[in-house]
Scaffold this active site. Sequence first.
Site, mmCIF file in Angstrom:
data_model
loop_
_atom_site.group_PDB
_atom_site.id
_atom_site.type_symbol
_atom_site.label_atom_id
_atom_site.label_comp_id
_atom_site.label_asym_id
_atom_site.label_seq_id
_atom_site.Cartn_x
_atom_site.Cartn_y
_atom_site.Cartn_z
ATOM 1 N N HIS A 83 -15.790 -43.014 31.102
ATOM 2 C CA HIS A 83 -15.153 -43.166 30.152
ATOM 3 C C HIS A 83 -15.800 -44.050 28.967
ATOM 4 O O HIS A 83 -15.669 -45.099 29.550
ATOM 5 C CB HIS A 83 -14.163 -44.095 30.974
ATOM 6 C CG HIS A 83 -13.092 -44.952 30.132
ATOM 7 N ND1 HIS A 83 -11.979 -44.543 29.030
ATOM 8 C CD2 HIS A 83 -12.761 -46.569 28.950
ATOM 9 C CE1 HIS A 83 -11.452 -45.758 28.472
ATOM 10 N NE2 HIS A 83 -12.058 -46.069 29.046
ATOM 11 N N ASP A 95 -7.511 -42.403 29.115
ATOM 12 C CA ASP A 95 -7.633 -41.259 27.986
ATOM 13 C C ASP A 95 -7.289 -39.561 28.392
ATOM 14 O O ASP A 95 -6.657 -39.064 26.831
ATOM 15 C CB ASP A 95 -9.365 -41.029 28.208
ATOM 16 C CG ASP A 95 -10.179 -41.770 28.855
ATOM 17 O OD1 ASP A 95 -10.190 -42.452 27.744
ATOM 18 O OD2 ASP A 95 -10.869 -42.391 29.704
HETATM 19 N N1 LIG Z 1 -10.752 -47.792 32.072
HETATM 20 C C1 LIG Z 1 -9.933 -48.388 30.412
HETATM 21 O O1 LIG Z 1 -9.690 -46.999 29.930
HETATM 22 C C2 LIG Z 1 -9.789 -48.909 30.534
HETATM 23 C C3 LIG Z 1 -10.639 -50.706 30.373
HETATM 24 N N2 LIG Z 1 -10.415 -51.772 29.891
HETATM 25 C C4 LIG Z 1 -11.963 -53.108 30.472
HETATM 26 O O2 LIG Z 1 -10.710 -53.802 31.215
HETATM 27 C C5 LIG Z 1 -11.443 -55.454 30.809
HETATM 28 C C6 LIG Z 1 -10.035 -56.021 31.313
HETATM 29 O O3 LIG Z 1 -10.073 -56.487 29.664
HETATM 30 P P1 LIG Z 1 -8.597 -56.978 29.226
HETATM 31 O O4 LIG Z 1 -7.913 -57.270 30.311
HETATM 32 O O5 LIG Z 1 -8.653 -56.572 28.379
HETATM 33 O O6 LIG Z 1 -9.520 -58.390 29.032
HETATM 34 P P2 LIG Z 1 -9.408 -60.328 28.784
HETATM 35 O O7 LIG Z 1 -10.624 -60.677 28.583
HETATM 36 O O8 LIG Z 1 -7.815 -60.829 28.572
HETATM 37 O O9 LIG Z 1 -9.315 -60.182 30.268
HETATM 38 C C7 LIG Z 1 -10.348 -61.089 31.558
HETATM 39 C C8 LIG Z 1 -9.845 -61.596 32.644
HETATM 40 O O10 LIG Z 1 -11.079 -61.532 33.881
HETATM 41 C C9 LIG Z 1 -11.382 -62.561 34.001
HETATM 42 N N3 LIG Z 1 -12.534 -62.653 34.417
HETATM 43 C C10 LIG Z 1 -13.769 -62.649 34.173
HETATM 44 N N4 LIG Z 1 -14.718 -61.785 34.931
HETATM 45 C C11 LIG Z 1 -14.321 -62.095 36.468
HETATM 46 C C12 LIG Z 1 -14.575 -62.274 37.736
HETATM 47 N N5 LIG Z 1 -15.956 -62.710 38.329
HETATM 48 N N6 LIG Z 1 -13.558 -62.208 38.791
HETATM 49 C C13 LIG Z 1 -11.884 -62.544 38.049
HETATM 50 N N7 LIG Z 1 -11.624 -62.679 36.925
HETATM 51 C C14 LIG Z 1 -12.563 -62.201 36.157
HETATM 52 C C15 LIG Z 1 -11.574 -63.545 32.718
HETATM 53 O O11 LIG Z 1 -11.282 -65.167 32.565
HETATM 54 C C16 LIG Z 1 -10.509 -63.060 31.730
HETATM 55 O O12 LIG Z 1 -9.011 -63.510 32.175
HETATM 56 C C17 LIG Z 1 -12.499 -54.831 29.752
HETATM 57 O O13 LIG Z 1 -13.593 -54.649 30.795
HETATM 58 C C18 LIG Z 1 -12.374 -53.650 29.026
HETATM 59 O O14 LIG Z 1 -13.121 -53.157 28.528
HETATM 60 C C19 LIG Z 1 -9.965 -52.105 28.865
HETATM 61 C C20 LIG Z 1 -8.934 -50.767 28.447
HETATM 62 C C21 LIG Z 1 -9.240 -49.727 28.807
HETATM 63 O O1 LIG Z 2 -12.659 -49.725 24.678
HETATM 64 C C1 LIG Z 2 -12.198 -49.816 24.446
HETATM 65 O O2 LIG Z 2 -13.649 -51.214 25.202
HETATM 66 C C2 LIG Z 2 -11.682 -50.525 25.526
HETATM 67 C C3 LIG Z 2 -11.034 -49.469 26.291
HETATM 68 O O3 LIG Z 2 -11.307 -48.604 27.170
HETATM 69 C C4 LIG Z 2 -10.064 -48.444 26.281
HETATM 70 O O4 LIG Z 2 -9.314 -48.706 25.413
HETATM 71 O O5 LIG Z 2 -10.291 -46.951 26.193
#
Ligand SMILES: NC(=O)C1=CN([C@@H]2O[C@H](COP(=O)(O)OP(=O)(O)OC[C@H]3O[C@@H](n4cnc5c(N)ncnc54)[C@H](O)[C@@H]3O)[C@@H](O)[C@H]2O)C=CC1
Ligand SMILES: O=C([O-])CC(=O)C(=O)O
Length: 326
Positions: A186, A158
């Site tokens: 967030h 952010d």
């Molecule tokens: N804080 C932030 O600024 C941001 C947070 N996110 C969040 O990050 C998270 C991951 O996003 P992506 O990589 O795009 O998702 P994705 O779906 O591509 O990957 C998530 C992975 O986590 C694995 N997984 C699910 N449960 C699990 C567990 N209990 N233990 C270990 N692995 C597990 C899945 O098998 C999958 O491979 C989401 O919750 C998303 O909303 C995404 C972007 C920014």
């Molecule tokens: O928006 C979402 O769900 C993924 C995330 O946290 C971001 O891009 O800031």
Amino acid sequence: MKRVRVAVTGAAGQIGYALLFRIASGQMFGEDTQVDLQLLELEQALPALKGVVMELEDCAFPLLSSVTPTSEMSVAFKDADWALLVGSIPRKKGMERADLLKKNGGIFVEQGTAIAAHAKKSCKTLVVGNPCNTNSYVAKAMADGMDERNFFAMTMLDQNRAVTQLAQKASVPVSAVKNLAIWGNHSPSMYPDFYHATINGKPAHQVIDDEDWLQGEFLTTVQKRGAAIIEARGASSAASAANAVVDTVRNLTTPTPEGEFFSVAVSSDGSYGVPEGIMFSFPVRSTGDGWEIVQGLEHNGFGHSKLNATREELLNEQAAVEELLG
Ligand SMILES: NC(=O)C1=CN([C@@H]2O[C@H](COP(=O)(O)OP(=O)(O)OC[C@H]3O[C@@H](n4cnc5c(N)ncnc54)[C@H](O)[C@@H]3O)[C@@H](O)[C@H]2O)C=CC1
Ligand SMILES: O=C([O-])CC(=O)C(=O)O
């Protein structure tokens, strides 16, 4: 040579794919630190994770000492210095991050418990999986015997988004923009604080002499950027999220330059009237090892109303997960 043991969950996911190579190349911990990667995935994602491990091998990174893929938390968190908790379900079009609360909350109950049982007592935990502030609150609450000051949630993405919006508006390089603090959650309630930001050392709101834009379009663009990426890409942000993970860990492990600060959600100590224990994003300074919340920033009526809104939202999220904590 220093050595650091890093657990990454959700390692076969989108963010994992953009993150692991940057850790292994030395961008997170520096050229003088060897890295051991301990990668946690669900059983069904282990074949895909195997492919990622093969690619890591094929990079022949000199700083990468070992890679351990596993579906066992006791293996993934064993003696970890850092736990980067990415693994969880991302939101889809039309959802808010808080909609993931119940779906993902359970993961952080288990992982907070496992970190306390298996990681180093000094392990630092950064939660990325959404809703990251409250998931971090859950992990912290479950991690018996661990220092609450070693739990974080990511709002650096952010901050980076906000910095670029200000730089583009003022037609300056992003490096001219400093001290853009994200306050709170967030989520769309976050407060990207342009009042304390500077552009080439001058108050950003004086350089960008357009308070309507700052209070309006700027704010909502940053607050809703995650949803805009999902709309455009059909999937949530990944490379920029991984980049922000690298930035966050670097910010926490290197001394912050004099007069500057960065954003990360930490366990509130009551600063700025935020109840103790809430995982709230503040302007923070690091000594390279420890950190402190920047004190004494004054907010106007606009700032206070934004802080109140994001604080209330976090209290509601916290109440919604209280039953998970047993
Ligand atoms: N804080 C932030 O600024 C941001 C947070 N996110 C969040 O990050 C998270 C991951 O996003 P992506 O990589 O795009 O998702 P994705 O779906 O591509 O990957 C998530 C992975 O986590 C694995 N997984 C699910 N449960 C699990 C567990 N209990 N233990 C270990 N692995 C597990 C899945 O098998 C999958 O491979 C989401 O919750 C998303 O909303 C995404 C972007 C920014
Ligand atoms: O928006 C979402 O769900 C993924 C995330 O946290 C971001 O891009 O800031």
